[in-house]
Design a protein around this motif. Sequence first.
Motif, PDB file in Angstrom:
ATOM      1  N   ASP A   5     -13.757   7.276   1.581  1.00 52.45           N
ATOM      2  CA  ASP A   5     -13.724   5.891   2.461  1.00 52.45           C
ATOM      3  C   ASP A   5     -12.328   5.625   2.543  1.00 52.45           C
ATOM      4  OD1 ASP A   5     -14.015   3.358   3.288  1.00 52.45           O
ATOM      5  OD2 ASP A   5     -15.009   2.705   1.591  1.00 52.45           O
ATOM      6  N   PRO A   6     -11.822   5.594   3.770  1.00 54.03           N
ATOM      7  CA  PRO A   6     -10.168   5.260   3.810  1.00 54.03           C
ATOM      8  C   PRO A   6     -10.019   3.899   4.227  1.00 54.03           C
ATOM      9  CG  PRO A   6     -11.364   6.335   5.956  1.00 54.03           C
ATOM     10  CD  PRO A   6     -12.375   6.220   4.954  1.00 54.03           C
ATOM     11  N   THR A   7     -10.810   3.041   3.986  1.00 51.02           N
ATOM     12  CA  THR A   7     -10.664   1.792   4.281  1.00 51.02           C
ATOM     13  C   THR A   7      -9.549   1.232   3.565  1.00 51.02           C
ATOM     14  OG1 THR A   7     -13.132   1.270   4.505  1.00 51.02           O
ATOM     15  CG2 THR A   7     -11.951  -0.655   4.272  1.00 51.02           C
ATOM     16  N   ASP A   8      -9.267   1.319   2.267  1.00 46.22           N
ATOM     17  CA  ASP A   8      -8.103   0.732   1.645  1.00 46.22           C
ATOM     18  C   ASP A   8      -6.994   1.631   1.501  1.00 46.22           C
ATOM     19  OD1 ASP A   8      -9.376  -1.561   1.063  1.00 46.22           O
ATOM     20  OD2 ASP A   8     -10.459  -0.909  -0.672  1.00 46.22           O
ATOM     21  N   LEU A   9      -6.942   2.629   2.197  1.00 46.21           N
ATOM     22  CA  LEU A   9      -5.720   3.856   2.142  1.00 46.21           C
ATOM     23  C   LEU A   9      -4.345   2.935   2.533  1.00 46.21           C
ATOM     24  CD1 LEU A   9      -4.824   6.769   1.994  1.00 46.21           C
ATOM     25  CD2 LEU A   9      -5.024   6.947   4.351  1.00 46.21           C
ATOM     26  N   TRP A  10      -4.307   2.218   3.289  1.00 47.54           N
ATOM     27  CA  TRP A  10      -3.131   1.541   3.608  1.00 47.54           C
ATOM     28  C   TRP A  10      -2.631   0.680   2.261  1.00 47.54           C
ATOM     29  CZ3 TRP A  10      -0.990  -3.394   3.576  1.00 47.54           C
ATOM     30  CH2 TRP A  10       0.186  -3.508   4.297  1.00 47.54           C
TER      31      TRP A  10
END
Length: 185
Positions: free
Chosen positions: A156-161
């Motif tokens: 889940d790259p949603t919170d990668l930033w």
Amino acid sequence: MTEVATGSLLVATPVLVDPNFADTVVLMLDVGEDGALGVVLNRPTPVLVAEVLAEWRDVVAEPEVLFRGGPVNTEGALAVGRLADTDDVPVGFREVFGDLGVVDLDTPLELLEGSLAGLRIFAGYAGWGTGQVEQEIAQGDWYVVPSEVADVFRVDPTDLWRDVLRRQPGELAWHSTRPLDPELN
């Protein structure tokens, strides 16, 4: 770190409002005197890899979808893979850093079988001409930070930033807590 290099990450700053890059994390795959090329890591699409590149469906990492790699050549696909064994570099694999590299999707799958620990496929890429990315960094559009292999293969790259910024030293980590809409602060 302010000098972009192959394997580094570009993390969009709050001043970068271009919809192609706002709140993105870009893995730099090639940086040279002729320009730079990377892929956006945190823009999954709803399109399953099985629908467009069926032969690769069993090799891609979860989620098994295409990612929007950037605004350039969106009809083409580019793959980033992770080697299962760094002593077994298959045909069609070009190292980027460590055990990560670009995988040529025209390579027969049987030549790669068992060699990859993970694969992510991107529709399009982000590209910059000579000196362009350096200019964007100098004007404050991007933070340049080291990458980690796990950044590429997050389920889940949603919170990668936020997570990439949070792990940075000093004041750069503070930027991970900024609200999405500064007007709400």
